[in-house]
Enzyme design. Sequence first.
Site, mmCIF file in Angstrom:
data_model
loop_
_atom_site.group_PDB
_atom_site.id
_atom_site.type_symbol
_atom_site.label_atom_id
_atom_site.label_comp_id
_atom_site.label_asym_id
_atom_site.label_seq_id
_atom_site.Cartn_x
_atom_site.Cartn_y
_atom_site.Cartn_z
ATOM 1 N N THR A 86 1.026 -1.358 0.279
ATOM 2 C CA THR A 86 0.318 0.105 0.124
ATOM 3 C C THR A 86 0.690 1.192 0.247
ATOM 4 N N GLY A 133 2.643 -3.385 7.880
ATOM 5 C CA GLY A 133 3.391 -3.602 10.214
ATOM 6 C C GLY A 133 4.751 -4.242 10.098
ATOM 7 N N GLU A 190 -6.130 -5.795 3.603
ATOM 8 C CA GLU A 190 -5.934 -7.130 2.638
ATOM 9 C C GLU A 190 -7.337 -7.339 1.898
HETATM 10 C C1 LIG Z 1 1.480 -18.346 8.993
HETATM 11 C C2 LIG Z 1 0.581 -18.341 9.400
HETATM 12 C C3 LIG Z 1 -0.932 -17.517 9.238
HETATM 13 C C4 LIG Z 1 -1.971 -17.167 10.123
HETATM 14 C C5 LIG Z 1 -3.092 -16.288 9.834
HETATM 15 C C6 LIG Z 1 -3.726 -15.152 11.012
HETATM 16 C C7 LIG Z 1 -4.809 -14.452 10.285
HETATM 17 C C8 LIG Z 1 -4.041 -13.156 10.654
HETATM 18 C C9 LIG Z 1 -5.031 -12.490 10.567
HETATM 19 C C10 LIG Z 1 -4.408 -10.966 10.491
HETATM 20 C C11 LIG Z 1 -3.223 -10.707 10.460
HETATM 21 C C12 LIG Z 1 -3.175 -10.161 9.636
HETATM 22 C C13 LIG Z 1 -2.157 -8.768 9.825
HETATM 23 C C14 LIG Z 1 -2.327 -7.715 7.952
HETATM 24 C C15 LIG Z 1 -2.327 -7.242 7.999
HETATM 25 C C16 LIG Z 1 -2.880 -6.459 6.015
HETATM 26 C C17 LIG Z 1 -1.875 -6.149 5.315
HETATM 27 C C18 LIG Z 1 -2.691 -6.529 4.091
HETATM 28 O O1 LIG Z 1 -3.940 -5.551 4.339
HETATM 29 S S1 LIG Z 1 -1.653 -6.391 2.984
HETATM 30 C C19 LIG Z 1 -2.571 -5.328 1.423
HETATM 31 C C20 LIG Z 1 -4.040 -5.467 0.591
HETATM 32 N N1 LIG Z 1 -4.092 -4.665 -0.099
HETATM 33 C C21 LIG Z 1 -4.602 -5.914 -0.709
HETATM 34 O O2 LIG Z 1 -5.703 -6.276 -0.856
HETATM 35 C C22 LIG Z 1 -5.107 -4.302 -1.482
HETATM 36 C C23 LIG Z 1 -7.024 -5.053 -2.579
HETATM 37 N N2 LIG Z 1 -7.097 -4.307 -3.752
HETATM 38 C C24 LIG Z 1 -6.418 -6.097 -4.532
HETATM 39 O O3 LIG Z 1 -5.957 -6.957 -4.475
HETATM 40 C C25 LIG Z 1 -6.498 -5.771 -6.794
HETATM 41 O O4 LIG Z 1 -6.192 -4.369 -6.503
HETATM 42 C C26 LIG Z 1 -8.091 -5.646 -7.160
HETATM 43 C C27 LIG Z 1 -8.800 -7.463 -6.589
HETATM 44 C C28 LIG Z 1 -8.815 -5.260 -6.136
HETATM 45 C C29 LIG Z 1 -8.023 -5.504 -8.327
HETATM 46 O O5 LIG Z 1 -7.271 -6.529 -8.955
HETATM 47 P P1 LIG Z 1 -7.197 -6.040 -10.478
HETATM 48 O O6 LIG Z 1 -7.011 -4.242 -10.901
HETATM 49 O O7 LIG Z 1 -5.773 -6.367 -11.155
HETATM 50 O O8 LIG Z 1 -8.099 -6.916 -11.120
HETATM 51 P P2 LIG Z 1 -9.266 -6.644 -11.884
HETATM 52 O O9 LIG Z 1 -9.013 -5.706 -13.624
HETATM 53 O O10 LIG Z 1 -10.232 -5.952 -11.178
HETATM 54 O O11 LIG Z 1 -9.672 -8.293 -12.531
HETATM 55 C C30 LIG Z 1 -8.755 -8.938 -13.402
HETATM 56 C C31 LIG Z 1 -8.640 -9.863 -13.022
HETATM 57 O O12 LIG Z 1 -8.287 -10.584 -11.755
HETATM 58 C C32 LIG Z 1 -8.825 -11.381 -11.162
HETATM 59 N N3 LIG Z 1 -8.455 -11.053 -9.514
HETATM 60 C C33 LIG Z 1 -8.123 -10.094 -8.840
HETATM 61 N N4 LIG Z 1 -7.821 -10.164 -7.930
HETATM 62 C C34 LIG Z 1 -7.301 -11.681 -7.775
HETATM 63 C C35 LIG Z 1 -6.787 -12.758 -7.277
HETATM 64 N N5 LIG Z 1 -5.681 -11.887 -4.975
HETATM 65 N N6 LIG Z 1 -6.490 -14.065 -7.478
HETATM 66 C C36 LIG Z 1 -6.627 -14.407 -8.554
HETATM 67 N N7 LIG Z 1 -7.707 -13.358 -9.137
HETATM 68 C C37 LIG Z 1 -7.176 -12.466 -8.875
HETATM 69 C C38 LIG Z 1 -10.350 -10.652 -10.717
HETATM 70 O O13 LIG Z 1 -11.282 -11.409 -10.355
HETATM 71 C C39 LIG Z 1 -10.105 -10.477 -12.452
HETATM 72 O O14 LIG Z 1 -10.255 -12.053 -12.997
HETATM 73 P P3 LIG Z 1 -11.381 -12.187 -14.776
HETATM 74 O O15 LIG Z 1 -10.705 -10.662 -15.958
HETATM 75 O O16 LIG Z 1 -12.793 -11.706 -14.462
HETATM 76 O O17 LIG Z 1 -11.812 -13.498 -15.072
HETATM 77 C C1 LIG Z 2 -4.013 -1.924 10.677
HETATM 78 C C2 LIG Z 2 -3.856 -1.788 8.886
HETATM 79 C C3 LIG Z 2 -2.564 -2.649 8.245
HETATM 80 C C4 LIG Z 2 -2.230 -2.488 7.416
HETATM 81 N N1 LIG Z 2 -1.332 -3.334 7.038
HETATM 82 C C5 LIG Z 2 -0.492 -3.266 5.904
HETATM 83 C C6 LIG Z 2 0.008 -3.959 5.426
HETATM 84 O O1 LIG Z 2 1.458 -4.904 6.651
HETATM 85 N N2 LIG Z 2 1.093 -4.330 4.319
HETATM 86 C C7 LIG Z 2 0.263 -3.237 3.409
HETATM 87 O O2 LIG Z 2 1.002 -3.441 1.915
HETATM 88 N N3 LIG Z 2 -0.853 -2.583 3.282
HETATM 89 C C8 LIG Z 2 -1.620 -2.008 4.293
HETATM 90 N N4 LIG Z 2 -2.504 -1.830 5.046
HETATM 91 C C9 LIG Z 2 -3.631 -1.406 3.927
HETATM 92 C C10 LIG Z 2 -4.983 -1.592 3.660
HETATM 93 O O3 LIG Z 2 -4.536 -2.656 2.803
HETATM 94 C C11 LIG Z 2 -4.976 -1.015 2.344
HETATM 95 O O4 LIG Z 2 -5.889 0.455 3.809
HETATM 96 C C12 LIG Z 2 -6.508 -1.487 2.336
HETATM 97 O O5 LIG Z 2 -6.526 -2.428 0.948
HETATM 98 C C13 LIG Z 2 -7.595 -0.338 1.326
HETATM 99 O O6 LIG Z 2 -7.101 0.575 0.815
HETATM 100 P P1 LIG Z 2 -7.472 2.081 0.996
HETATM 101 O O7 LIG Z 2 -6.601 2.902 1.869
HETATM 102 O O8 LIG Z 2 -6.962 2.432 -0.814
HETATM 103 O O9 LIG Z 2 -8.774 2.223 1.234
HETATM 104 P P2 LIG Z 2 -9.040 3.011 -0.068
HETATM 105 O O10 LIG Z 2 -9.729 2.853 -1.398
HETATM 106 O O11 LIG Z 2 -8.927 4.783 -0.025
HETATM 107 O O12 LIG Z 2 -12.087 3.111 0.226
HETATM 108 C C14 LIG Z 2 -11.991 4.211 0.836
HETATM 109 C C15 LIG Z 2 -13.282 4.126 -0.116
HETATM 110 O O13 LIG Z 2 -13.491 4.023 -1.486
HETATM 111 C C16 LIG Z 2 -14.704 2.809 -1.401
HETATM 112 N N5 LIG Z 2 -13.764 2.577 -2.799
HETATM 113 C C17 LIG Z 2 -12.199 2.465 -3.405
HETATM 114 N N6 LIG Z 2 -12.083 0.830 -4.824
HETATM 115 C C18 LIG Z 2 -13.512 0.914 -4.638
HETATM 116 C C19 LIG Z 2 -14.258 0.838 -5.572
HETATM 117 N N7 LIG Z 2 -12.997 0.081 -6.969
HETATM 118 N N8 LIG Z 2 -15.752 0.286 -6.433
HETATM 119 C C20 LIG Z 2 -16.376 0.432 -4.454
HETATM 120 N N9 LIG Z 2 -16.396 1.064 -3.969
HETATM 121 C C21 LIG Z 2 -14.506 2.128 -3.844
HETATM 122 C C22 LIG Z 2 -14.262 2.033 -0.259
HETATM 123 O O14 LIG Z 2 -15.190 1.011 -0.742
HETATM 124 C C23 LIG Z 2 -13.905 2.869 0.900
HETATM 125 O O15 LIG Z 2 -15.319 2.701 0.945
HETATM 126 C C24 LIG Z 2 -2.608 -1.894 6.260
HETATM 127 C C25 LIG Z 2 -4.080 -1.460 6.949
HETATM 128 C C26 LIG Z 2 -4.305 -0.579 7.935
HETATM 129 C C27 LIG Z 2 -5.755 -0.550 8.558
#
Ligand SMILES: CCCCCCCC/C=C\CCCCCCCC(=O)SCCNC(=O)CCNC(=O)[C@H](O)C(C)(C)COP(=O)(O)OP(=O)(O)OC[C@H]1O[C@@H](n2cnc3c(N)ncnc32)[C@H](O)[C@@H]1OP(=O)(O)O
Ligand SMILES: Cc1cc2nc3c(=O)[nH]c(=O)nc-3n(C[C@H](O)[C@H](O)[C@H](O)COP(=O)(O)OP(=O)(O)OC[C@H]3O[C@@H](n4cnc5c(N)ncnc54)[C@H](O)[C@@H]3O)c2cc1C
Length: 648
Positions: free
Chosen positions: A139, A178, A421
């Site tokens: 991010t 983190g 996530e």
């Molecule tokens: C070992 C022990 C383990 C224990 C575990 C305990 C539990 C843990 C619990 C808690 C601790 C953890 C603490 C974590 C802290 C937080 C960390 C973070 O936050 S890291 C950052 C996260 N950031 C996001 O998640 C970004 C979100 N955004 C995205 O993922 C993408 O931008 C998205 C999906 C919104 C759009 O991606 P596009 O722009 O590349 O894709 P499009 O154009 O919309 O789609 C293209 C095609 O790709 C597929 N696609 C997209 N994402 C995919 C994926 N991940 N896998 C497969 N296909 C995917 C789609 O379905 C689509 O498919 P078609 O074209 O319709 O067939």
């Molecule tokens: C506690 C914490 C820990 C984190 N840890 C990590 C980490 O370890 N590593 C890391 O890389 N990141 C980390 N992040 C970042 C986190 O993954 C992002 O904040 C998250 O993916 C959301 O993205 P954003 O902040 O850009 O939200 P935004 O996308 O700006 O969201 C704001 C609003 O816009 C809306 N919106 C955005 N896009 C669309 C769309 N296409 N359609 C409709 N609505 C939309 C959303 O629904 C939301 O209401 C962490 C965040 C937090 C809070």
Amino acid sequence: MNPDICRERENATFNTETLTNMLDGSAEKTRRRREIESLVINDPDFQHDDPNFMSRSERYDAAVKKSSQMIMKLRDYGISDPEEIYFYKRTARRTFHEAFGLHYTMFLPTLYSQCTPEQQKKWLPLAENFKALGTYAQTELGHGTHIRKLETTATYDPSTQEFVLNCPTVSSIKWWPGGLGKTSNHAIVLAQLYTLGKCHGLHAFIVPIRCMKTHQPLPGVTVGDIGPKFGFEEVDNGYLKLENVRIPRENMLMKYAQVEPDGSYLKPPSDKLTYGTMVFIRAMIVGESARALSKSCTIAIRYSAVRHQSELRPGEPEPQILDYQAQQYKLFPLLAAAYAFTFVGQYMSDTYHRITGHINQGDFSQLPELHALAAGLKAFTTWTANAGIEVCRMACGGHGYLCCSGLPDIYVTFTPTCTYEGENTVMMLQTARFLVKCYRQAREGQQLSGTVSYLNEQQRLQPQPVSSRPTVVNINDLASLVEAYKLRAAKLVEVAAKSLQGELQRSISQEDAWNNSSIELVRASDAHCHYVVVELFAAKLSEISDTAVHSVLNTLALLYALHGITLNSGDFLQLSQITQRIKALLVEIRPNAVALVDSFDYNDEMLNSVLGRYDGNVYESMFEWAKRSPLNRTEVRSFIIFNIIQKK
Ligand SMILES: CCCCCCCC/C=C\CCCCCCCC(=O)SCCNC(=O)CCNC(=O)[C@H](O)C(C)(C)COP(=O)(O)OP(=O)(O)OC[C@H]1O[C@@H](n2cnc3c(N)ncnc32)[C@H](O)[C@@H]1OP(=O)(O)O
Ligand SMILES: Cc1cc2nc3c(=O)[nH]c(=O)nc-3n(C[C@H](O)[C@H](O)[C@H](O)COP(=O)(O)OP(=O)(O)OC[C@H]3O[C@@H](n4cnc5c(N)ncnc54)[C@H](O)[C@@H]3O)c2cc1C
């Protein structure tokens, strides 16, 4: 022991031990889990002060100390099974996160899944022995959701066989990871790959950010803590600015995509494999939802059994608050949801491991369904659990507001799961994308399998549209309720697909049609996930042989399913006209939205929010504010980290 709670236990109709064994998987698994938990509970080293009485810096220091103690002790005990490590750690962590959390949950898993065997040989020993302490830096200030627009670049220089990393703008500064601020000495950095003058999109790179000996930031690296947050105070979520940082070619994770020494690029079999770690954590978060909700229900229900308040019948003693129907209506559906999510969490973990097994064999066919399930269920369960924790807190009256109730800490620790996530609405829209695709495939006569197989029926029932089929439910029969949820999901997927079609007939672009249908699309995903949860709960019941446990879980499953129907009764009626009207109103309000909030006339000092500033200069002021964080006064916060690294 409080007599009220003793009486509650005496009056139970089933054996709690039998149900615990079922949740754990077997009596032996319960025994082992308890054994591991007692290692922590009886360990004087883990009797720390209450973090609520510590400053943020003290909390961070204590968390680092705890993380390093856990490493040593797990080694001493010889605990190496991932599930057992998890039991140990969650007992030691209590409600909070651990300082090295990202190292375990994202850094290591990314190395396991995206390194070549040669890269694993180099990096795994370093990472597994905590010489390389890592985080996952994706991010940026400007983008968290839309990762294709991330701005950090990794440009290949064939003359030195190195990548040059840069964060060229303020909005490209990595923000949030983190453990980045003070703890990590390495980061997996997601950056746009440029080679031979061409951009190939997002790829993952291992970037050393601090010296492994002194822990000082390396040249070209600006790194620090982003400041206090809503919770997560023990975690040093950080910022990272890279300026001409050079890393060897071998530091690009090359299991799927590769850059040859001469700079030529070899494509991966699927460009979504870079996103694999996110899918893993999303799948695991489903189980975390169950835990946060079940903890909250335990607190609220036990307390409701011992708390007496008000008068039910004049002259009689004050009843336990659990005897009030209103209290039961608040808590019992949440209790049912906590059970449902426990089973869904187990299913999601099994499904993740099964499908990634296939992916490792080169079969990517189930990746879309895995992504859709993990994204949707992560959003569905975290939203419900998040709201449920607050209901539990309020159900405890004033005392629920005290930190010692545990509920505020659960809430602030859990609530970012709705954002990190993958922001929940965005995740629901990803699931919707899959559902609409499946709907179209079914219409074309393709036979669907897995969780979307119900969409096949819509094909068989043509020409009668799903939406015109009546919903007839036997409210005492779980199978009939599963059918009702299935039909609701099919209906709402159809409504969403038709909305898209309708928008396209007005000859607007695909993208605008999608945006103008997002309310229906999110509803369709929600209905699909709800159906999956009810279906899995019902399926679980068929595995239970103990009749008393079966009976009590059947009651919970019925409550879960019926309560869900009352909450969503509109979906079983026709509310499409109202939805259309609401949409028109949104369009009408849009041009006036800012003026309408300006009219409240809060000045910046009163609002006290970098996000809500009058001038809109959000990023700059956030960066300025973060620099003032006490944790940033020194580059190396404590010698604890330094010592850990030195000892390895
Ligand atoms: C070992 C022990 C383990 C224990 C575990 C305990 C539990 C843990 C619990 C808690 C601790 C953890 C603490 C974590 C802290 C937080 C960390 C973070 O936050 S890291 C950052 C996260 N950031 C996001 O998640 C970004 C979100 N955004 C995205 O993922 C993408 O931008 C998205 C999906 C919104 C759009 O991606 P596009 O722009 O590349 O894709 P499009 O154009 O919309 O789609 C293209 C095609 O790709 C597929 N696609 C997209 N994402 C995919 C994926 N991940 N896998 C497969 N296909 C995917 C789609 O379905 C689509 O498919 P078609 O074209 O319709 O067939
Ligand atoms: C506690 C914490 C820990 C984190 N840890 C990590 C980490 O370890 N590593 C890391 O890389 N990141 C980390 N992040 C970042 C986190 O993954 C992002 O904040 C998250 O993916 C959301 O993205 P954003 O902040 O850009 O939200 P935004 O996308 O700006 O969201 C704001 C609003 O816009 C809306 N919106 C955005 N896009 C669309 C769309 N296409 N359609 C409709 N609505 C939309 C959303 O629904 C939301 O209401 C962490 C965040 C937090 C809070």
